[in-house]
Design a protein around this motif. Structure first.
Motif: not given
Length: 226
Positions: A121-122, A124-126
């Motif tokens: 998730t991190s 993909k987000k960052r």
């Protein structure tokens, strides 16, 4: 032969970047002229509270030695936020430089570098892992190999906002070694951005040790206390 070609290409890239940023000697914190080759001015640099001594994380009959470049406040906090949330990779270069300065006095002869992994998730987000970014800079400058040996096996709560006990509970069983053969009997330098309670770094180091690493020590850009 191949390694020589890589070094030559890297040299060419660095020369091109120097041309692109030539004359742009502005402080990345206050935007004032630096009048030197650094990306931070002397005034801002003097505000940083650097760490002098190492510390040990002691838990479950294990003791992990950790080094940090500075305390997580003021200028260092701005640099880490810049790298972690604003895609400012100049901040990463400077943080890595401070981290390397710590290594000079650490007297730790290691074989390879590993970094704390991000969750899917991190990433993909960052779009990137800031610990990997720091590790690759240090590995390049120290002429050491860096490996993606750890993976985060589950999503966890954000450590920010959790108390000390909850931070430790949040990290239990989260990290797994990907390739045991790479780390077997090796001395490892584990890279993280910020250490607070030490839960994340400890469980990463414990997993590496349990899977055959000879010794693991931790190097972070900053340390903070709850």
């Amino acid at each position: 032969m191949g390694n020589g070609i890589v070094k030559f290409i890297r040299f060419i890239c660095e020369c091109v970047l120097e041309l692109i940023y030539a004359g742009d000697n502005k402080c990345i914190i206050c935007d004032k002229d630096t009048y030197n080759d650094s990306c931070i001015c002397d005034i801002c640099s003097k505000k940083i509270k650097f760490c002098i001594e190492s510390m040990s994380i002691v838990r479950d009959s294990m003791s992990i030695i950790t080094y940090s470049a500075a305390y997580y406040s003021g200028i260092i906090k701005e640099l880490i936020v810049g790298l972690k949330y604003k895609n400012d990779f100049k901040c990463g270069e400077l943080l890595a430089q401070y981290m390397e300065d710590v290594l000079k006095g650490a007297n730790f002869h290691y074989d390879l570098i590993v970094y704390v992994p991000s969750s899917r998730t991190s990433l993909k987000k960052r779009g990137y892992n800031q610990c990997r970014h720091l590790a690759k800079i240090i590995a390049r400058n120290q002429n050491k190999p860096v490996y993606n040996c750890l993976k985060k096996t589950m999503e966890t709560k954000d450590q920010i906002g959790l108390d000390g006990a909850s931070r430790w509970e949040n990290m239990i069983g989260v990290f797994k070694v990907v390739n045991k053969n790479i780390i077997k009997n090796k001395k490892i330098l584990l890279i993280d951005d910020v250490i607070t309670t030490g839960a994340t770094a400890f469980y990463c180091a414990k997993e590496l040790t349990d899977c055959g690493a000879h010794e693991v020590r931790v190097l972070t850009a900053a340390k903070s206390k709850i």
